[in-house]
Design a protein around this motif. Sequence first.
Motif, PDB file in Angstrom:
ATOM      1  N   UNK A  83     -10.645  33.911  30.697  1.00 15.26           N
ATOM      2  CA  UNK A  83     -11.295  33.627  31.841  1.00 15.26           C
ATOM      3  C   UNK A  83     -12.630  34.595  31.853  1.00 15.26           C
ATOM      4  N   UNK A  84     -12.578  35.670  31.247  1.00 13.36           N
ATOM      5  CA  UNK A  84     -13.398  36.634  31.054  1.00 13.36           C
ATOM      6  C   UNK A  84     -14.151  36.156  30.024  1.00 13.36           C
ATOM      7  N   UNK A  85     -14.281  35.133  29.314  1.00 15.03           N
ATOM      8  CA  UNK A  85     -15.315  34.352  28.429  1.00 15.03           C
ATOM      9  C   UNK A  85     -16.496  33.306  29.391  1.00 15.03           C
ATOM     10  N   UNK A  86     -18.336  34.303  28.584  1.00 12.73           N
ATOM     11  CA  UNK A  86     -18.167  32.628  29.620  1.00 12.73           C
ATOM     12  C   UNK A  86     -18.526  31.335  28.414  1.00 12.73           C
ATOM     13  N   UNK A  87     -19.125  30.125  28.925  1.00 20.06           N
ATOM     14  CA  UNK A  87     -18.600  29.552  28.601  1.00 20.06           C
ATOM     15  C   UNK A  87     -19.232  29.259  26.905  1.00 20.06           C
ATOM     16  N   UNK A  88     -18.405  28.864  25.885  1.00 15.78           N
ATOM     17  CA  UNK A  88     -18.766  28.312  24.450  1.00 15.78           C
ATOM     18  C   UNK A  88     -18.791  30.584  23.646  1.00 15.78           C
ATOM     19  N   UNK A  89     -17.980  30.983  24.561  1.00 16.52           N
ATOM     20  CA  UNK A  89     -17.705  32.178  24.693  1.00 16.52           C
ATOM     21  C   UNK A  89     -17.475  32.624  22.990  1.00 16.52           C
ATOM     22  N   UNK A  90     -16.476  33.478  22.364  1.00 15.39           N
ATOM     23  CA  UNK A  90     -16.238  33.762  20.957  1.00 15.39           C
ATOM     24  C   UNK A  90     -14.739  34.905  21.607  1.00 15.39           C
ATOM     25  N   UNK A  91     -13.267  34.560  20.778  1.00 17.21           N
ATOM     26  CA  UNK A  91     -12.357  35.486  21.456  1.00 17.21           C
ATOM     27  C   UNK A  91     -12.059  35.529  19.472  1.00 17.21           C
ATOM     28  N   UNK A  92     -12.321  36.877  19.165  1.00 16.30           N
ATOM     29  CA  UNK A  92     -12.085  37.400  17.611  1.00 16.30           C
ATOM     30  C   UNK A  92     -11.005  37.949  17.223  1.00 16.30           C
ATOM     31  N   UNK A  93      -9.440  38.548  17.263  1.00 16.31           N
ATOM     32  CA  UNK A  93      -8.982  38.909  17.093  1.00 16.31           C
ATOM     33  C   UNK A  93      -8.050  38.831  15.600  1.00 16.31           C
ATOM     34  N   UNK A  94      -7.804  40.191  15.090  1.00 12.11           N
ATOM     35  CA  UNK A  94      -7.015  40.408  13.786  1.00 12.11           C
ATOM     36  C   UNK A  94      -5.895  41.222  14.373  1.00 12.11           C
ATOM     37  N   UNK A  95      -4.552  40.609  13.660  1.00 11.23           N
ATOM     38  CA  UNK A  95      -3.326  41.393  13.537  1.00 11.23           C
ATOM     39  C   UNK A  95      -2.478  41.421  12.347  1.00 11.23           C
ATOM     40  N   UNK A  96      -1.727  42.280  12.394  1.00  3.05           N
ATOM     41  CA  UNK A  96      -1.223  42.323  10.449  1.00  3.05           C
ATOM     42  C   UNK A  96      -0.132  40.665  10.411  1.00  3.05           C
ATOM     43  N   UNK A  97      -0.423  40.663   8.836  1.00  2.00           N
ATOM     44  CA  UNK A  97       0.065  38.894   8.514  1.00  2.00           C
ATOM     45  C   UNK A  97       1.247  38.979   9.046  1.00  2.00           C
ATOM     46  N   UNK A  98       1.870  37.563  10.102  1.00  2.00           N
ATOM     47  CA  UNK A  98       3.157  37.624  10.785  1.00  2.00           C
ATOM     48  C   UNK A  98       4.316  38.079   9.040  1.00  2.00           C
ATOM     49  N   UNK A  99       3.468  37.367   8.154  1.00  2.00           N
ATOM     50  CA  UNK A  99       4.538  37.594   6.534  1.00  2.00           C
ATOM     51  C   UNK A  99       5.141  38.535   5.804  1.00  2.00           C
ATOM     52  N   UNK A 100       3.884  39.730   6.303  1.00  2.00           N
ATOM     53  CA  UNK A 100       3.909  40.951   5.666  1.00  2.00           C
ATOM     54  C   UNK A 100       4.922  41.593   5.640  1.00  2.00           C
ATOM     55  N   UNK A 101       5.429  42.068   6.767  1.00  2.00           N
ATOM     56  CA  UNK A 101       6.718  42.592   6.627  1.00  2.00           C
ATOM     57  C   UNK A 101       7.767  42.607   6.247  1.00  2.00           C
TER      58      UNK A 101
END
Length: 248
Positions: A131-149
């Motif tokens: 909802x917060x993004x303008x049309x064509x806005x980008x969402x970029x996120x980083x998380x720990x790799x799910x396999x890492x632990x």
Amino acid sequence: MDTKQVYNDNAQKWLRLKPSSLSDFTARPLVFDACGDVTGRSILDIGCGEGYCARELKNRGASDYLGIDLSTEMIAAARSQEAIDQYGIEYLACNIVEFTPTRKFDLCIAVFLFNYLQVEPMQKVFSMVYDALKPNGNFIFSVPHPFFPFVRTEQSAPFYFESSNKNYFSDVNKKLEGEIWKRNGESLHVQCVHKTFSDYFDNLKLAGFNKMPEIKELTVTPELAKLDETFFSPLLNEPLHVLFKVSK
Ligand SMILES: C[S@@+](CC[C@H](N)C(=O)[O-])C[C@H]1O[C@@H](n2cnc3c(N)ncnc32)[C@H](O)[C@@H]1O
């Protein structure tokens, strides 16, 4: 351990003006690259911490910038630095799960935020971002790799999550405690609420992100290992983090 307490107690240890922790080398530079040219772009930075990414993206030309974090001490550290720098970054202390945006942004970043949220609150935040993004806005996120632990079970520098007796599928939403090291030898307490790859993809789709996300699996590269053999080489070629980039 309570996440807000962990960050309130360690805000001064997190405050940094140049790369220091492992992920300042293995993840954040790739997040900045994924943002591309941010000149004149408005950015919502959720789980902004003490403002490390905010200062970098402002330096690269971002315009309207709102950083939000749960920890009042991380926000206080961010504001103290902002009082010196005068970048014009707005900071807000708030649980992102309860946040409702009142303006739209070109880009939203979340650098190691979702490892603090269970699946359902993450879903709520994904929808808020949509909802917060303008049309064509980008969402970029980083998380720990799910396999890492599960791949890296040794509890030693420069990064680990404690995963004994945990299972990749049946222990979704369980909080794993861990540590990440800085190159000066100091360590930072971090946590990972475990989620599978499917949890990320399914919930992006539920939030309305229908375009295929770009993903990058991040590791210690041979170049990094060469830069500081002792610090980086224990994690050479291990699956450390995942970067998601999706557009509205
Ligand atoms: C690993 S730190 C990363 C900070 C910053 N993004 C960076 O890259 O330096 C994770 C941050 O997420 C914040 N956080 C955790 N849960 C949150 C929530 N529910 N709402 C807002 N922030 C949260 C923590 O307070 C902490 O500052």
